[in-house]
Design an enzyme around this catalytic site. Structure first.
Site, PDB file in Angstrom:
ATOM      1  N   TYR A 134       0.690  -1.469  -0.338  1.00  0.00           N
ATOM      2  CA  TYR A 134      -0.413   0.099   0.562  1.00  0.00           C
ATOM      3  C   TYR A 134       0.468   0.886   0.152  1.00  0.00           C
ATOM      4  O   TYR A 134       0.674   2.003   0.178  1.00  0.00           O
ATOM      5  CB  TYR A 134      -0.646  -0.223   1.213  1.00  0.00           C
ATOM      6  CG  TYR A 134      -2.243  -1.072   1.749  1.00  0.00           C
ATOM      7  CD1 TYR A 134      -1.876  -1.575   0.269  1.00  0.00           C
ATOM      8  CD2 TYR A 134      -3.371  -1.392   1.987  1.00  0.00           C
ATOM      9  CE1 TYR A 134      -2.752  -2.335   0.345  1.00  0.00           C
ATOM     10  CE2 TYR A 134      -3.721  -1.960   1.645  1.00  0.00           C
ATOM     11  CZ  TYR A 134      -4.169  -2.856   1.232  1.00  0.00           C
ATOM     12  OH  TYR A 134      -5.015  -4.287   0.887  1.00  0.00           O
ATOM     13  N   LYS A 184       4.504 -14.808   1.603  1.00  0.00           N
ATOM     14  CA  LYS A 184       4.625 -16.156   0.326  1.00  0.00           C
ATOM     15  C   LYS A 184       6.059 -15.911  -0.335  1.00  0.00           C
ATOM     16  O   LYS A 184       5.962 -14.842  -2.188  1.00  0.00           O
ATOM     17  CB  LYS A 184       3.421 -14.775  -0.216  1.00  0.00           C
ATOM     18  CG  LYS A 184       2.952 -16.107  -1.812  1.00  0.00           C
ATOM     19  CD  LYS A 184       2.472 -17.271  -1.466  1.00  0.00           C
ATOM     20  CE  LYS A 184       1.970 -18.037  -2.502  1.00  0.00           C
ATOM     21  NZ  LYS A 184       1.048 -19.744  -1.830  1.00  0.00           N
ATOM     22  N   ASP A 217      -1.100 -18.525   2.032  1.00  0.00           N
ATOM     23  CA  ASP A 217      -2.294 -19.455   2.051  1.00  0.00           C
ATOM     24  C   ASP A 217      -2.469 -20.547   2.591  1.00  0.00           C
ATOM     25  O   ASP A 217      -3.980 -20.404   2.737  1.00  0.00           O
ATOM     26  CB  ASP A 217      -1.908 -19.721  -0.172  1.00  0.00           C
ATOM     27  CG  ASP A 217      -0.816 -20.986  -0.267  1.00  0.00           C
ATOM     28  OD1 ASP A 217      -0.021 -19.957   0.418  1.00  0.00           O
ATOM     29  OD2 ASP A 217      -0.431 -20.945  -1.437  1.00  0.00           O
ATOM     30  N   ASP A 241      -4.689  -7.224   5.411  1.00  0.00           N
ATOM     31  CA  ASP A 241      -6.380  -6.506   5.043  1.00  0.00           C
ATOM     32  C   ASP A 241      -7.097  -8.078   4.724  1.00  0.00           C
ATOM     33  O   ASP A 241      -7.849  -7.843   5.504  1.00  0.00           O
ATOM     34  CB  ASP A 241      -6.147  -5.393   4.131  1.00  0.00           C
ATOM     35  CG  ASP A 241      -7.056  -4.802   3.609  1.00  0.00           C
ATOM     36  OD1 ASP A 241      -8.025  -5.168   4.321  1.00  0.00           O
ATOM     37  OD2 ASP A 241      -7.076  -3.538   2.816  1.00  0.00           O
ATOM     38  N   ASP A 245     -10.000  -9.505   7.547  1.00  0.00           N
ATOM     39  CA  ASP A 245     -11.549  -9.945   6.675  1.00  0.00           C
ATOM     40  C   ASP A 245     -11.841 -11.686   7.086  1.00  0.00           C
ATOM     41  O   ASP A 245     -12.858 -12.089   7.686  1.00  0.00           O
ATOM     42  CB  ASP A 245     -11.982  -9.979   5.691  1.00  0.00           C
ATOM     43  CG  ASP A 245     -12.195  -7.762   5.528  1.00  0.00           C
ATOM     44  OD1 ASP A 245     -12.418  -7.097   6.100  1.00  0.00           O
ATOM     45  OD2 ASP A 245     -13.418  -8.362   4.430  1.00  0.00           O
TER      46      ASP A 245
HETATM   47  N1  GGG Z   1     -13.455   1.866   8.895  1.00  0.00           N
HETATM   48  C1  GGG Z   1     -12.579   1.608   8.234  1.00  0.00           C
HETATM   49  C2  GGG Z   1     -12.696   1.791   6.549  1.00  0.00           C
HETATM   50  O1  GGG Z   1     -13.836   2.488   6.152  1.00  0.00           O
HETATM   51  N2  GGG Z   1     -12.248   0.775   5.939  1.00  0.00           N
HETATM   52  C3  GGG Z   1     -12.093   0.954   4.848  1.00  0.00           C
HETATM   53  C4  GGG Z   1     -10.810  -0.065   3.689  1.00  0.00           C
HETATM   54  O2  GGG Z   1     -10.876  -0.418   2.992  1.00  0.00           O
HETATM   55  N3  GGG Z   1      -9.914  -0.076   5.122  1.00  0.00           N
HETATM   56  C5  GGG Z   1      -8.555   0.027   3.971  1.00  0.00           C
HETATM   57  C6  GGG Z   1      -7.611  -0.481   4.555  1.00  0.00           C
HETATM   58  O3  GGG Z   1      -7.993  -0.911   6.081  1.00  0.00           O
HETATM   59  O4  GGG Z   1      -6.415  -0.228   4.718  1.00  0.00           O
END
Ligand code: GGG
Length: 345
Positions: A134, A184, A217, A241, A245
């Site tokens: 990023y 990786k 993975d 990231d 999730d």
């Molecule tokens: N709550 C923060 C938010 O809006 N996260 C959405 C998002 O896409 N975040 C990307 C990241 O955490 O790098």
């Protein structure tokens, strides 16, 4: 003691969940004998439509004087591309304040039924938060032609990798003594081999921590098949990231996933936010689950040194979920969940 808190509700459900967390914070502060002075900033996609930027030019300098930042959610893709909103607000704050450690806890709250058979897991994911995939280094040429090229370079520095891994080792030492480092490195033979090497180098300084390296993975599979075997998981910006999730999913959904963007040397404010985004599909319906943001707010209290208030907020959240409030998506309204947490507090 008075703490100055910058509030950035952002977009969509961000306002609902930060309002909820703020009311819980105020009650916890009153009970514990300190005060929280909030200043709200309207920086968001709506702000972008009016001003052409996600925050004013001096936004970072404005935030610098605060003790902490509480953020809701950023993004309204129907009107502002996600790449613009993310790189215009969230990522610059994390980078400018060297909030290099993004901490995301994954465990089931009492009363929450996750999708897995396993329920006794307690994972702390630590995502590198200022560089890697990023970094925003890249470009496009010959746009719109058949010769178009897009290049995006991940940047991994020794200083950046070493500090996030060291942070992970320290967290593992303070918890159950196990660190999983995620890369990786079979496919990405420069940056990720570099990360693995630094993991091995630092491991010699932490003989009390059991270290294992996993490919991303394999880690994704392990988080589903055997989450109880994991303690601290440390990963790059993109991998962290994605994995978090998955962590949110196994803990019952994004409504429960909290996070803290920590600036460990404390020369700049740290930022606390739920993992979820603005959820345009449920925005303004009053049904967003505020628990992820309330949990993030508890992490903020902990960071500020108000540990008993932080523990009281988490105990109240757990009492509410144990009674079934907020545990089923869409069943309880945001204000009902907030009231239950306030009552428990
Ligand atoms: N709550 C923060 C938010 O809006 N996260 C959405 C998002 O896409 N975040 C990307 C990241 O955490 O790098």
């Amino acid at each position: 003691m008075n703490y100055k808190i910058a509030l950035i509700p952002g977009d969509g459900i961000g306002k609902d969940v930060t309002d909820a967390a703020w009311s819980v914070l105020q009650k916890a502060a009153g009970q514990s004998g300190f005060t929280l002075e909030g200043t709200e900033f309207p920086w968001s996609c709506a702000y972008y439509r009016q001003h052409g930027t996600m925050m004013p030019q001096d936004g970072i300098e404005t935030l610098r004087s605060f003790d902490a930042i509480l953020l809701g959610a950023v993004g309204w893709p129907a009107e502002v591309p996600d790449s613009v909103s993310l790189h215009g607000l969230l990522l610059p704050i994390r980078k400018a304040f060297v909030q290099f450690a993004n901490i995301r806890p994954h465990r089931l709250l009492p009363g929450v039924q996750g999708p897995l058979k396993a329920s006794a897991f307690d994972i702390l994911c630590i995502r590198e938060n200022t560089e890697g995939e990023y970094s925003g280094a890249g470009g496009r040429v010959h746009q719109g032609t058949k010769d178009e090229v897009a290049v995006e370079t991940s940047i991994f520095t020794r200083a950046g990798v070493e500090r996030i891994l060291r942070f992970g080792f320290e967290q593992a030492r303070a918890r159950r003594g196990k660190l999983a480092s995620v890369t990786k490195s079979n496919a990405q033979k420069y940056s990720m081999v570099f990360w693995d090497e630094i993991t091995r180098q630092l491991a010699t300084e932490y003989p009390d921590v059991e270290v294992a390296s996993y490919h991303i993975d394999a880690m994704a599979a392990r988080m589903v098949m055997a989450p109880e075997t994991l303690d601290v998981v440390v990963a790059s910006n993109l991998f962290g990231d994605i994995l978090t999730d998955l962590g949110a999913a196994i803990q019952g959904g994004l409504g429960f996933a909290a996070s803290a963007n920590i600036s460990p040397d404390r020369t700049s404010p740290s930022m606390f936010e739920p993992v979820h985004g603005s959820a345009p599909d449920i925005a303004h319906l009053g049904i967003a689950n505020p628990i992820a943001t309330i949990w993030s707010a508890a992490m903020m209290l902990d960071h500020l040194g108000e540990t008993s208030a932080a523990a009281a907020v988490m105990a109240a959240v757990e009492q509410a979920t144990a009674s079934g409030i907020g545990t089923t998506p869409g069943k309880d309204r945001t204000d009902a969940i907030t009231s239950a947490v306030l009552a428990a507090l």
